[in-house]
Design a protein around this motif. Structure first.
Motif, mmCIF file in Angstrom:
data_model
loop_
_atom_site.group_PDB
_atom_site.id
_atom_site.type_symbol
_atom_site.label_atom_id
_atom_site.label_comp_id
_atom_site.label_asym_id
_atom_site.label_seq_id
_atom_site.Cartn_x
_atom_site.Cartn_y
_atom_site.Cartn_z
ATOM 1 N N LYS A 62 0.712 -1.261 -0.103
ATOM 2 C CA LYS A 62 0.046 -0.056 0.166
ATOM 3 C C LYS A 62 0.924 1.089 0.229
ATOM 4 O O LYS A 62 0.644 2.207 -0.643
ATOM 5 C CB LYS A 62 -0.784 -0.013 1.504
ATOM 6 N N PHE A 63 2.146 1.303 0.639
ATOM 7 C CA PHE A 63 2.871 2.332 0.720
ATOM 8 C C PHE A 63 3.349 2.540 -0.691
ATOM 9 O O PHE A 63 3.301 3.614 -1.264
ATOM 10 C CB PHE A 63 3.992 1.994 1.474
ATOM 11 N N GLN A 64 3.829 1.392 -1.454
ATOM 12 C CA GLN A 64 4.404 1.734 -2.659
ATOM 13 C C GLN A 64 3.335 2.193 -3.617
ATOM 14 O O GLN A 64 3.628 2.937 -4.530
ATOM 15 C CB GLN A 64 4.948 0.270 -3.265
ATOM 16 N N ARG A 99 2.753 6.432 -2.409
ATOM 17 C CA ARG A 99 3.834 6.980 -1.567
ATOM 18 C C ARG A 99 3.511 8.360 -1.049
ATOM 19 O O ARG A 99 3.772 8.754 0.130
ATOM 20 C CB ARG A 99 5.165 7.185 -2.496
ATOM 21 N N PRO A 100 3.037 9.419 -1.740
ATOM 22 C CA PRO A 100 2.667 10.650 -1.341
ATOM 23 C C PRO A 100 1.778 10.834 -0.437
ATOM 24 O O PRO A 100 1.938 11.365 0.870
ATOM 25 C CB PRO A 100 2.262 11.466 -2.680
ATOM 26 N N LEU A 101 0.768 9.898 -0.274
ATOM 27 C CA LEU A 101 -0.374 10.026 0.856
ATOM 28 C C LEU A 101 0.106 9.557 1.933
ATOM 29 O O LEU A 101 0.225 10.119 3.173
ATOM 30 C CB LEU A 101 -1.387 9.133 0.304
ATOM 31 N N TYR A 102 0.972 8.245 2.079
ATOM 32 C CA TYR A 102 1.552 7.709 3.368
ATOM 33 C C TYR A 102 2.458 8.378 3.732
ATOM 34 O O TYR A 102 2.827 8.587 5.023
ATOM 35 C CB TYR A 102 1.640 6.351 3.060
ATOM 36 N N LEU A 136 9.443 5.649 6.934
ATOM 37 C CA LEU A 136 10.339 6.592 6.172
ATOM 38 C C LEU A 136 11.939 6.582 6.826
ATOM 39 O O LEU A 136 12.629 7.515 6.124
ATOM 40 C CB LEU A 136 9.749 8.027 6.737
ATOM 41 N N GLU A 137 12.045 5.907 7.478
ATOM 42 C CA GLU A 137 13.704 5.569 8.177
ATOM 43 C C GLU A 137 14.375 4.971 6.786
ATOM 44 O O GLU A 137 15.427 5.034 6.730
ATOM 45 C CB GLU A 137 13.645 4.218 9.259
#
Length: 257
Positions: free
Chosen positions: A168-170, A173-176, A254-255
């Motif tokens: 879902k992150f991939q 990306r902007p939203l998450y 984001l790490e």
């Protein structure tokens, strides 16, 4: 799922197909557990009848620790979809290591809620799937053995939330990224929730429980697992814990950026 082919691992359809297969595994493990009573002695630390020299913990903890030590030598926990209950006890594999391509973030092994899963299983799930509430001293070894299988099946299913979260992150990306930076936990929960998919899961579980939960040659016989209890376990425990894994994973994503 082939973890040596990373291009297929984060496909949400492939992930959902894998989760469907896990349902069958969990249901059949629950059915095996339903042949026995609750057997609280298995989970009680320091039980007078189950004293284990030089070990602090329950009989289940002892059995699970030893099982994981052996399985780790067979490289079970090198697979990215396996999460040990006692990570500080696992051993170096005897077999040559498999170099799986990295799909999840490097901190992924640190997202481990097996302590919560074990607590929920012992204090809530066993009461719903056991034959009756009570002891069966001659079956304590069998109970611990099937408990381990139930726990590992649940753990794999729940921690698969890491793959869901990464996919879902991939996909957005902007939203998450925005929600993670703002520590918008409520927003993350809202965006990872797909009520239609969850409802489909629960309806499918009802059907499977109806089909698998009774001997087809003796439909008047005792039902081994009921749709009501199976749906309750998934709706109230498995799905929320999976979402917790997803959120815990995403909050650190984001790490790696």
């Amino acid at each position: 799922m082939d973890f040596l082919k990373p291009e297929t691992v984060l496909d949400l359809k492939n992930i959902r197909d894998e989760l469907v297969r896990m349902e069958d595994t969990i249901i059949f493990k629950f059915i095996e557990r339903s042949h026995f009573p609750t057997c609280p002695a298995v989970y009680r630390e320091g039980d007078a009848n189950l004293r284990i020299p030089e070990f602090e913990g329950s009989f289940l903890d002892w059995a699970l620790t030893r099982t994981e030590m052996t399985q780790s030598q067979l490289r079970r926990f090198e697979s990215p979809d396996e999460t040990p209950f006692f990570p500080d006890q696992i051993l170096k594999p005897i077999l040559p290591s498999v170099q799986y391509p990295r799909v999840l973030a490097s901190y992924s092994p640190e997202i481990n809620i097996n302590g919560e899963i074990k607590d929920v299983y012992i204090n809530q799930i066993t009461k719903l799937i056991s034959k009756y509430d009570g002891e069966s001293w001659e079956n304590l070894g069998s109970v611990a053995t099937i408990d381990i299988e139930c726990l590992q099946s649940l753990s794999r299913r729940i921690h698969f939330g890491k793959f869901v979260a990464e996919a879902k992150f991939q996909a957005d990306r902007p939203l998450y990224t925005k929600m993670i930076r703002e520590r918008d936990i409520e927003g993350i929960y809202e965006n990872i929730t797909n009520s239609a998919v969850e409802e489909k899961i629960l309806k499918r579980l009802c059907v499977k429980a109806e089909v698998y939960g009774v001997d087809p040659t003796n439909k008047e016989g005792q039902r081994k697992i009921t749709p009501t209890y199976l749906v309750k376990i998934y709706r109230d425990l498995v799905i929320p814990l999976t979402k917790k894994v997803e959120v815990d994973y995403l909050l650190r994503r984001l790490e790696c950026e």
